[in-house]
Design a protein around this motif. Sequence first.
Motif, mmCIF file in Angstrom:
data_model
loop_
_atom_site.group_PDB
_atom_site.id
_atom_site.type_symbol
_atom_site.label_atom_id
_atom_site.label_comp_id
_atom_site.label_asym_id
_atom_site.label_seq_id
_atom_site.Cartn_x
_atom_site.Cartn_y
_atom_site.Cartn_z
ATOM 1 N N LEU A 108 43.444 46.895 32.496
ATOM 2 C CA LEU A 108 43.289 47.137 31.773
ATOM 3 C C LEU A 108 41.813 47.580 32.198
ATOM 4 C CD1 LEU A 108 44.121 49.533 29.376
ATOM 5 C CD2 LEU A 108 43.719 46.884 28.488
ATOM 6 N N LYS A 109 40.940 47.647 31.790
ATOM 7 C CA LYS A 109 39.258 48.489 31.817
ATOM 8 C C LYS A 109 38.786 48.479 30.505
ATOM 9 C CE LYS A 109 37.449 51.630 34.621
ATOM 10 N NZ LYS A 109 37.951 52.747 35.086
ATOM 11 N N PRO A 110 37.825 47.618 30.389
ATOM 12 C CA PRO A 110 37.504 46.913 31.393
ATOM 13 C C PRO A 110 37.545 45.704 31.751
ATOM 14 C CG PRO A 110 35.984 46.041 29.465
ATOM 15 C CD PRO A 110 37.217 47.290 29.198
ATOM 16 N N VAL A 111 37.905 45.506 33.522
ATOM 17 C CA VAL A 111 39.324 44.366 33.701
ATOM 18 C C VAL A 111 38.072 43.159 33.443
ATOM 19 C CG1 VAL A 111 39.480 43.874 36.423
ATOM 20 C CG2 VAL A 111 39.472 46.187 35.685
ATOM 21 N N GLN A 112 39.153 42.185 33.143
ATOM 22 C CA GLN A 112 38.359 41.028 33.080
ATOM 23 C C GLN A 112 39.166 39.849 34.301
ATOM 24 O OE1 GLN A 112 37.022 40.164 29.668
ATOM 25 N NE2 GLN A 112 37.001 41.980 30.006
ATOM 26 N N ARG A 113 37.457 39.080 34.727
ATOM 27 C CA ARG A 113 38.053 38.148 35.544
ATOM 28 C C ARG A 113 39.595 37.658 35.858
ATOM 29 N NH1 ARG A 113 36.525 33.451 38.587
ATOM 30 N NH2 ARG A 113 35.540 33.492 40.044
ATOM 31 N N ASN A 114 39.701 36.979 34.533
ATOM 32 C CA ASN A 114 41.134 36.422 34.667
ATOM 33 C C ASN A 114 41.986 37.492 35.127
ATOM 34 O OD1 ASN A 114 41.062 37.272 32.543
ATOM 35 N ND2 ASN A 114 41.761 35.708 31.303
ATOM 36 N N HIS A 115 41.967 37.877 34.648
ATOM 37 C CA HIS A 115 43.268 39.387 34.383
ATOM 38 C C HIS A 115 43.243 39.520 36.322
ATOM 39 C CE1 HIS A 115 43.263 40.560 30.734
ATOM 40 N NE2 HIS A 115 43.987 39.269 30.945
ATOM 41 N N LEU A 116 42.402 39.508 36.776
ATOM 42 C CA LEU A 116 42.376 40.439 37.903
ATOM 43 C C LEU A 116 42.247 39.162 39.214
ATOM 44 C CD1 LEU A 116 40.551 42.087 40.897
ATOM 45 C CD2 LEU A 116 38.565 41.669 40.179
ATOM 46 N N ALA A 117 41.996 37.772 38.301
ATOM 47 C CA ALA A 117 42.432 36.561 39.594
ATOM 48 C C ALA A 117 43.702 36.125 39.585
ATOM 49 C CB ALA A 117 41.544 35.684 38.881
ATOM 50 N N ILE A 119 46.341 38.926 38.929
ATOM 51 C CA ILE A 119 46.444 39.937 40.537
ATOM 52 C C ILE A 119 46.423 39.403 41.754
ATOM 53 C CG2 ILE A 119 46.067 41.888 40.871
ATOM 54 C CD1 ILE A 119 47.683 42.397 38.543
ATOM 55 N N LEU A 120 45.126 39.146 41.732
ATOM 56 C CA LEU A 120 44.674 38.633 43.092
ATOM 57 C C LEU A 120 45.540 37.593 44.222
ATOM 58 C CD1 LEU A 120 41.304 39.532 43.453
ATOM 59 C CD2 LEU A 120 42.770 40.542 43.981
ATOM 60 N N PHE A 121 45.955 36.544 42.642
ATOM 61 C CA PHE A 121 46.750 35.267 43.053
ATOM 62 C C PHE A 121 48.422 36.245 43.375
ATOM 63 C CE2 PHE A 121 49.960 31.613 41.270
ATOM 64 C CZ PHE A 121 49.228 31.581 42.482
ATOM 65 N N GLN A 122 49.095 36.831 42.489
ATOM 66 C CA GLN A 122 49.887 37.577 42.273
ATOM 67 C C GLN A 122 50.254 38.525 43.882
ATOM 68 O OE1 GLN A 122 51.427 40.122 39.211
ATOM 69 N NE2 GLN A 122 53.335 40.512 39.937
ATOM 70 N N TYR A 123 49.439 38.934 44.066
ATOM 71 C CA TYR A 123 49.670 39.967 45.157
ATOM 72 C C TYR A 123 48.663 39.756 46.629
ATOM 73 C CZ TYR A 123 51.576 42.845 42.076
ATOM 74 O OH TYR A 123 53.014 43.615 41.295
ATOM 75 N N LEU A 124 48.057 38.621 46.756
ATOM 76 C CA LEU A 124 47.436 38.770 48.045
ATOM 77 C C LEU A 124 48.012 37.240 48.400
ATOM 78 C CD1 LEU A 124 43.544 39.488 47.253
ATOM 79 C CD2 LEU A 124 45.622 40.658 48.569
ATOM 80 N N PRO A 125 48.280 37.038 49.696
ATOM 81 C CA PRO A 125 48.518 35.884 50.364
ATOM 82 C C PRO A 125 48.162 34.893 50.566
ATOM 83 C CG PRO A 125 48.516 36.916 52.477
ATOM 84 C CD PRO A 125 48.104 37.673 51.267
ATOM 85 N N GLY A 126 47.942 33.362 50.578
ATOM 86 C CA GLY A 126 47.363 32.009 50.418
ATOM 87 C C GLY A 126 46.353 31.873 49.442
#
Length: 126
Positions: A108-117, A119-126
Amino acid sequence: MKGKKTQKQRVLVAEKKYEDRLSLCSLVSSLNCQVTPTSSSLDLIREVALGEVALVLLDVDLTFSDKENTLQEIRKAAPMLPVIMMSSVITPILARRLTDRGAQGFLLKPVQRNHLAMILFQYLPG
């Protein structure tokens, strides 16, 4: 023994508004990812086709001829690449339609840092 230097994950940020693109790129960088901004569907598809992309953040309102076609083009070039859609309004109907076309998630925009984090944790390896 020296530690192995790990390469940062590359995230494509596809956002039409310059200010929003700049802000989002800053957030992605602050979460230790390499970021590539774009405001063009052609540039987005070209970057995906070149590879070495770990995740795409795609603005639903980006001026594409057909938003859903862009998702299909991403799927053709990189079937397993996570695509996260961003919008200020995400209705259940829109979410279902975009999920059917290949989106893995939504921010949801505006994107919040904790929500982005998350998503990145869920989809990016390592």
